[in-house]
Design an enzyme around this catalytic site. Structure first.
Site, PDB file in Angstrom:
ATOM      1  CE1 TYR A  27     -18.466  14.539  12.230  1.00 40.05           C
ATOM      2  CE2 TYR A  27     -19.625  12.446  11.620  1.00 40.05           C
ATOM      3  CZ  TYR A  27     -19.377  13.921  11.385  1.00 40.05           C
ATOM      4  OH  TYR A  27     -20.117  14.532  10.463  1.00 40.05           O
ATOM      5  CG  ASP A  77     -13.042  27.004   5.684  1.00 38.10           C
ATOM      6  OD1 ASP A  77     -13.753  26.351   4.843  1.00 38.10           O
ATOM      7  OD2 ASP A  77     -11.902  26.526   6.013  1.00 38.10           O
ATOM      8  CG  PHE A 118     -28.088   9.023   5.556  1.00 32.81           C
ATOM      9  CD1 PHE A 118     -29.043   9.954   6.279  1.00 32.81           C
ATOM     10  CD2 PHE A 118     -28.099   7.808   6.050  1.00 32.81           C
ATOM     11  CE1 PHE A 118     -29.887   9.612   7.252  1.00 32.81           C
ATOM     12  CE2 PHE A 118     -28.923   7.470   7.117  1.00 32.81           C
ATOM     13  CZ  PHE A 118     -29.712   8.412   7.612  1.00 32.81           C
ATOM     14  CB  SER A 124     -23.665  13.411  10.995  1.00 28.26           C
ATOM     15  OG  SER A 124     -23.092  12.019  10.595  1.00 28.26           O
ATOM     16  CG  ASP A 148      -9.859  28.297  14.350  1.00 26.09           C
ATOM     17  OD1 ASP A 148     -10.985  27.751  15.133  1.00 26.09           O
ATOM     18  OD2 ASP A 148      -8.914  27.445  14.146  1.00 26.09           O
ATOM     19  CE  LYS A 167     -21.069  17.599  12.205  1.00 27.68           C
ATOM     20  NZ  LYS A 167     -20.946  18.761  11.740  1.00 27.68           N
TER      21      LYS A 167
HETATM   22  N1  UFG Z   1     -14.445   1.992   3.604  1.00 26.12           N
HETATM   23  C1  UFG Z   1     -13.788   0.899   3.262  1.00 26.12           C
HETATM   24  N2  UFG Z   1     -12.453   1.112   2.926  1.00 26.12           N
HETATM   25  C2  UFG Z   1     -11.851   2.473   2.817  1.00 26.12           C
HETATM   26  C3  UFG Z   1     -12.922   3.566   3.155  1.00 26.12           C
HETATM   27  C4  UFG Z   1     -14.071   3.192   3.777  1.00 26.12           C
HETATM   28  O1  UFG Z   1     -14.047  -0.018   3.380  1.00 26.12           O
HETATM   29  O2  UFG Z   1     -10.809   2.651   2.378  1.00 26.12           O
HETATM   30  C5  UFG Z   1     -16.012   1.844   4.258  1.00 26.12           C
HETATM   31  C6  UFG Z   1     -16.110   2.300   5.653  1.00 26.12           C
HETATM   32  O3  UFG Z   1     -15.735   1.399   6.606  1.00 26.12           O
HETATM   33  C7  UFG Z   1     -17.734   2.535   5.597  1.00 26.12           C
HETATM   34  C8  UFG Z   1     -17.828   2.655   3.985  1.00 26.12           C
HETATM   35  O4  UFG Z   1     -16.937   2.307   3.487  1.00 26.12           O
HETATM   36  O5  UFG Z   1     -18.255   1.353   5.966  1.00 26.12           O
HETATM   37  C9  UFG Z   1     -18.126   4.284   3.693  1.00 26.12           C
HETATM   38  O6  UFG Z   1     -16.987   4.965   4.406  1.00 26.12           O
HETATM   39  P1  UFG Z   1     -16.648   6.503   4.447  1.00 26.12           P
HETATM   40  O7  UFG Z   1     -15.487   6.889   5.229  1.00 26.12           O
HETATM   41  O8  UFG Z   1     -16.832   6.739   2.849  1.00 26.12           O
HETATM   42  O9  UFG Z   1     -17.763   7.167   4.909  1.00 26.12           O
HETATM   43  P2  UFG Z   1     -18.489   7.101   6.505  1.00 26.12           P
HETATM   44  O10 UFG Z   1     -19.544   6.386   6.392  1.00 26.12           O
HETATM   45  O11 UFG Z   1     -17.441   6.736   7.547  1.00 26.12           O
HETATM   46  O12 UFG Z   1     -18.811   8.641   6.661  1.00 26.12           O
HETATM   47  C10 UFG Z   1     -19.514   9.351   6.259  1.00 26.12           C
HETATM   48  C11 UFG Z   1     -19.167  10.623   6.878  1.00 26.12           C
HETATM   49  C12 UFG Z   1     -19.348  11.040   7.981  1.00 26.12           C
HETATM   50  C13 UFG Z   1     -21.074  10.653   8.272  1.00 26.12           C
HETATM   51  C14 UFG Z   1     -21.316   9.299   7.927  1.00 26.12           C
HETATM   52  C15 UFG Z   1     -22.663   9.125   7.962  1.00 26.12           C
HETATM   53  O13 UFG Z   1     -17.833  10.981   6.544  1.00 26.12           O
HETATM   54  O14 UFG Z   1     -19.185  12.276   8.298  1.00 26.12           O
HETATM   55  O15 UFG Z   1     -21.008   9.331   6.675  1.00 26.12           O
HETATM   56  O16 UFG Z   1     -23.172   7.862   7.314  1.00 26.12           O
HETATM   57  F1  UFG Z   1     -21.294  10.899   9.641  1.00 26.12           F
END
Ligand code: UFG
Length: 419
Positions: free
Chosen positions: A140, A31, A168, A116, A50, A144
């Site tokens: 992103y 890491d 997920f 992902s 890295d 993947k």
């Molecule tokens: N969201 C908000 N407000 C925030 C943060 C997030 O409304 O402050 C919403 C996002 O728009 C999304 C949901 O909450 O609709 C979940 O968002 P996250 O950022 O928690 O997670 P993501 O779904 O964007 O992403 C995660 C992982 C990714 C992966 C993805 C697959 O971080 O690596 O799930 O579903 F690809």
């Protein structure tokens, strides 16, 4: 038997390391600590390096006899990837190519890859099974998916044995309380909502309220990080020979508003939520079919209730309001000194912030100095990030704390934080 875990000091990686150690393996964590934390490694041995440096990897494979690889290290923010695709392609693709090159040179064939749900793009049907077409909509997700394709080719021509796990939304924290989610810049929904419950943040933004879903907000499938980690051990122990793909999700979808509601229930806190525009790169709904993982891996999501995920996360965040960081007096002084030397604040402002912090401590609402300066308008987001990044680099180099630079804002960092 030594197993390599790239990114093993990060949120998901650290839970995998703990699970591997619990199952009797000897994880070697590789890491660069850009997102990971030394203190998050329970049961593994850290090698700092890295993936973009083939020399670092070569040294590692020469030093340890590696029998299999768990590849978690990656940049993983959907929105950031839309803004800075190069960062994602360089880190995720180049890093993986170096890793695969080292594996082949040292005759290591088995790899469990952290893929992902973002590979699917906007789903054509729900729940999404592994046969669903992949049309990723963010760099992103594309990075993947490209890696998956590379792994198929390496399997065919070089005998690689990849198992690709399409996560997920990982959520929750180690039920024993040792590990949790602590990103340097938090963008994920549940930890952000819990920060509001902890009063470290004033409100949470709901990104997009006009999606074609029940309440107009995005639907995601949340899976407990410990269940996710267990699936990795099962996938490794099955010893698949050809390439395999598995979805890892709970099979249930929750909207952003529903998640916030569960957080309110678990924490008992008032959580202010405000509507905000859609976030680029977000598909409306992602819900997994986990039938294949259940059938082929014998995987069960034991901590499958969203409430359990939020409870374990809440337990960790409450016990570790600063994540893995101990804010010592020395760090505080160092922080203030850098802020002054970077011309972001004056000595008078530092004194004022320290006094405010003391007052808040007395009232039982501790706030990190940087967050407090941000709240008081003394620092911008980008300035705060620059200071934190500088402190981190110096901590790694073990440079005396007084040696802070004179310097101006880095436009790249500034842009990232503004969004
Ligand atoms: N969201 C908000 N407000 C925030 C943060 C997030 O409304 O402050 C919403 C996002 O728009 C999304 C949901 O909450 O609709 C979940 O968002 P996250 O950022 O928690 O997670 P993501 O779904 O964007 O992403 C995660 C992982 C990714 C992966 C993805 C697959 O971080 O690596 O799930 O579903 F690809």
């Amino acid at each position: 038997m030594a197993l390599l875990v790239t990114g093993g000091a990060g949120y998901i990686g650290s839970h995998i390391v703990k699970e591997l150690a619990r199952s009797g393996y000897h994880p070697i964590v590789f890491d660069n600590l850009s997102e990971g934390h030394r203190k998050a490694i329970h049961g593994g041995h850290l090698v700092e390096g890295d993936l973009k440096s083939f020399d670092d990897l070569h040294r590692l494979f020469t030093t340890y006899r590696i029998d299999g690889v768990f590849h978690m290290a990656a940049c993983c923010y959907v929105e950031e990837s839309v803004e800075d695709p190069q960062k994602y392609y360089l880190n995720n693709l180049l890093g993986t190519l170096n890793l695969l090159r080292a594996m082949l040179e040292f005759d290591v064939r088995r790899i469990i890859f952290s893929s992902s749900a973002a590979t699917y793009g906007v789903p054509q049907y729900l729940p999404i099974d592994e046969k669903h077409v992949c049309v990723p909509i963010s760099p992103y997700g594309k990075s993947k998916w490209f890696i998956e394709q590379i792994m198929f080719d390496y399997a065919k021509s070089h005998g690689l044995e990849p198992v690709m796990l399409r996560y997920f939304n990982a959520a929750g924290a180690d039920p024993e309380g040792d590990l949790g989610e602590a990103h340097r810049i938090e963008t994920h929904l549940i930890p952000l909502v819990l920060k509001v419950a902890l009063k470290q943040k004033q409100k949470v933004r709901v990104f997009g309220t006009d999606y074609p879903t029940g309440d107009g907000t995005c639907i995601r499938d949340y899976i407990h990080v410990t269940d996710l980690a267990k699936a990795h051990v099962l996938a490794y122990e099955k010893h698949f020979c050809g390439p395999e793909i598995f979805n890892l999700g709970s099979g249930k979808g929750f909207s952003v508003r529903e998640v916030i509601e569960v957080c309110r229930k678990v924490t008992g806190a008032e959580i202010e939520a405000v509507d905000a525009p859609r976030r680029p790169g977000d598909p409306p709904s992602l819900v997994a079919s986990n039938e294949r993982a259940a059938k082929e891996l014998g995987w069960r999501h034991e901590l499958g209730e969203l409430e359990t995920m939020v409870e374990t996360a809440w337990h960790w965040h409450r016990k570790h309001p600063n994540g893995y960081t101990d804010e010592t007096e020395a760090q505080k002084e160092f922080f203030g000194e850098i802020a002054i030397r970077m011309d972001f604040i004056t000595h008078e402002q530092l004194d004022e912030a320290l006094k405010l912090q003391k007052d808040m401590d007395r009232k039982g609402t501790h706030k990190l100095l940087g967050m407090l300066m941000l709240q008081e308008g003394m620092l911008s987001n980008s300035q705060l990030i620059q200071i934190l990044k500088y402190m981190e680099t110096k901590a790694k180099q073990k440079v005396p704390q007084g040696a802070a630079p004179a310097g101006k804002a880095n436009p790249a960092v500034e842009k990232q934080e503004e969004n």
